[in-house]
Enzyme design. Structure first.
Site, PDB file in Angstrom:
ATOM      1  N   ARG A  63       0.764  -1.169   0.141  1.00 44.23           N
ATOM      2  CA  ARG A  63      -0.048  -0.005   0.009  1.00 44.23           C
ATOM      3  C   ARG A  63       0.859   1.268   0.037  1.00 44.23           C
ATOM      4  NH1 ARG A  63      -4.683  -1.885   4.279  1.00 44.23           N
ATOM      5  NH2 ARG A  63      -5.341  -3.607   3.160  1.00 44.23           N
TER       6      ARG A  63
ATOM      7  N   ARG B  96       2.210   1.117  10.256  1.00 52.20           N
ATOM      8  CA  ARG B  96       1.621   1.467   8.756  1.00 52.20           C
ATOM      9  C   ARG B  96       2.891   1.439   8.029  1.00 52.20           C
ATOM     10  NH1 ARG B  96      -2.974   4.357   7.787  1.00 52.20           N
ATOM     11  NH2 ARG B  96      -3.244   4.620   9.941  1.00 52.20           N
TER      12      ARG B  96
ATOM     13  N   GLU C  42      -6.482  -1.078  15.566  1.00 48.26           N
ATOM     14  CA  GLU C  42      -7.232  -2.147  14.614  1.00 48.26           C
ATOM     15  C   GLU C  42      -6.087  -3.093  14.242  1.00 48.26           C
ATOM     16  OE1 GLU C  42      -8.154  -2.584   9.923  1.00 48.26           O
ATOM     17  OE2 GLU C  42      -8.225  -0.483  10.754  1.00 48.26           O
TER      18      GLU C  42
ATOM     19  N   SER D 195     -10.264  -6.232  10.128  1.00 51.93           N
ATOM     20  CA  SER D 195     -11.541  -5.706   9.630  1.00 51.93           C
ATOM     21  C   SER D 195     -12.176  -6.583   8.847  1.00 51.93           C
ATOM     22  CB  SER D 195     -11.081  -4.499   8.799  1.00 51.93           C
ATOM     23  OG  SER D 195     -12.193  -3.714   8.319  1.00 51.93           O
TER      24      SER D 195
ATOM     25  N   ARG E  71       0.887  -6.599  12.577  1.00 53.37           N
ATOM     26  CA  ARG E  71       0.151  -5.743  13.555  1.00 53.37           C
ATOM     27  C   ARG E  71       0.179  -6.709  14.711  1.00 53.37           C
ATOM     28  NH1 ARG E  71      -4.015  -0.797  12.191  1.00 53.37           N
ATOM     29  NH2 ARG E  71      -2.208   0.448  10.917  1.00 53.37           N
TER      30      ARG E  71
END
Length: 426
Positions: A265, A280, A352, A355, A393
């Site tokens: 990403r 991130r 988070e 998801s 994560r």
């Protein structure tokens, strides 16, 4: 993609759904273009009918040695008018498509109102947050202090030398712990949760990205190669797109797939956010779950998928909470989303870690993915996707929740078989 027939049937409801996401109404504009397109197509059909009749008349006149010049001139005029109408209809069709393809999915009625993450609702919380007799450190403080051969096992500076910001190089025990997490997650989802393990390409074509609603809306969030392939932002893309254009027998559903893959990403628009550590990154690993099912079963499948992700955290003994995302925080392609947030004691914050979304037929319509009920006509499938979990994560959550005062990290018991019995990283 949206069902234009549903929009025509109730444009007010369509605009009301957009308003829940804080968006302006568009139905009037879409329907005006659609009406003009249909008028052009109707006129085209009428002229085609007239041209067919002219062709018969011209043929008859010529067989009778008569003068067909006037009719032939009319036929030429009709041909030119038809070409113009066809071009206009295609242009209008493209304009309607361009409007619809950047509009988000319609939200489930249970999605709470709210503009952003502050309006998300806690569904439930699991686990007890540890009380440390010392000030817990963040994962990058722990990782940089654990050393192998004089080098940190979590090395951001060397990664930056190789690739720039938002990359990490893992060594030794931490690299092994990361690998163990991915293996553990896959094994759990395959052996206990009934997903089929899949190895997927991480380079996909534009059709795969478009069909899974990543294009054109999020082109700036992904990486494009010089030969027009896209690096996947998640294995959701190849897993879901694997049924593009298919008509599945209802007996094949639900189809449940899982994959551990690299994800890429660009993190466009995230400057200044989470610049320290692994939260991130441009490149990371994630175990993805995808389900393809019938409309009647998708709500239950969504709950099932979310529970599969929760069990990973429970086995790792990491406190978490399930969040129902509000209208303003629900992603573009989702009708409803549950986020799982892990407790990070080093940050003293919930972050988070998974998801899980039900996109209903939003992706299926873009991909033309259907199923055939017993004795019925093909219908669009429903597709769902969820993180099960993001490996990096989860590594962060393990390190921060299982840290010791001396800076070492205890390996959770469930991971020790994957670590050759190693119990502590130090």
């Amino acid at each position: 993609m949206h069902d234009l027939r549903a929009l025509r049937a109730d444009p007010a409801a369509f605009d009301a759904d957009l308003a829940r996401r804080g968006m302006e109404p568009v139905s009037e504009r879409v329907l005006a273009l659609d009406e003009e397109r249909r008028a052009a197509q109707t006129a085209l059909q009428e002229k085609q009918t007239r041209r067919n009749a002219l062709a018969k008349d011209i043929g008859k006149i010529k067989r009778e040695k008569g003068d067909s010049a006037a009719l032939e001139a009319e036929a030429v005029t009709l041909r030119n008018e038809m070409e113009a109408l066809d071009t206009r209809a295609q242009t209008l069709d493209g304009e309607v498509k361009a409007l619809l393809e950047v509009l988000p999915n319609r939200l489930d009625a249970s999605v709470p109102p709210g503009p952003d993450e502050n309006a998300n609702v806690v569904v439930h919380e699991w686990g007890t947050r540890k009380e440390f007799a010392f000030t817990p450190k963040q994962h990058f403080e722990l990782g940089e202090a654990i050393v192998t051969g004089g080098q940190p096992q979590m090395d951001f500076s060397t990664a930056a030398k190789l690739s720039g910001a938002r990359f990490v190089l893992l060594r030794g025990g931490i690299a092994r712990l990361s690998r163990a997490l991915g293996q553990f997650m896959l094994d759990l989802h395959v052996t206990e949760h009934g997903y089929t393990e899949t190895q997927v390409p991480v380079l996909v074509n534009e059709a795969a990205m478009y069909g899974t609603d990543k294009l054109p809306k999020f082109a700036d969030q992904s990486f494009l190669t010089t030969d027009d392939r896209w690096l996947v932002p998640t294995a959701e893309v190849p897993l879901t797109a694997s049924v593009a254009g298919d008509i599945l027998d209802v007996s094949q559903l639900p189809r449940r797939m899982t994959a551990l893959s690299l994800c890429f990403r660009s993190e466009a628009g995230s400057a200044g956010r989470d610049v320290r550590g692994m939260l991130r990154q441009h490149q990371f690993e994630k175990v993805e779950m995808v389900s393809v099912t019938t409309p009647e079963e998708s709500a239950a499948e969504h709950e099932r998928m979310t529970r599969c992700a929760e069990r990973v955290l429970e086995r790792l003994e990491i406190p978490y909470r399930r969040m129902l995302l509000c209208a303003g925080d629900t992603g573009f392609g989702a009708a409803k989303t549950f986020d799982l947030e892990a407790w990070l004691p080093g940050q003293q914050a919930w972050r988070e870690i998974s998801s899980c979304s039900n996109t209903r037929d939003f992706q299926a319509r873009r991909m033309n993915a259907r199923f055939r009920p017993q004795g019925g006509k093909p219908e669009l499938v429903h597709t769902l996707n969820g993180s099960g979990l993001a490996v990096g994560r989860t590594l962060i959550a393990v390190m921060e929740n299982w840290q010791n005062e001396d800076g070492s990290v205890t390996v959770p018991p469930v991971l020790r078989p994957y670590m050759g019995g190693v119990e502590t990283l130090a």
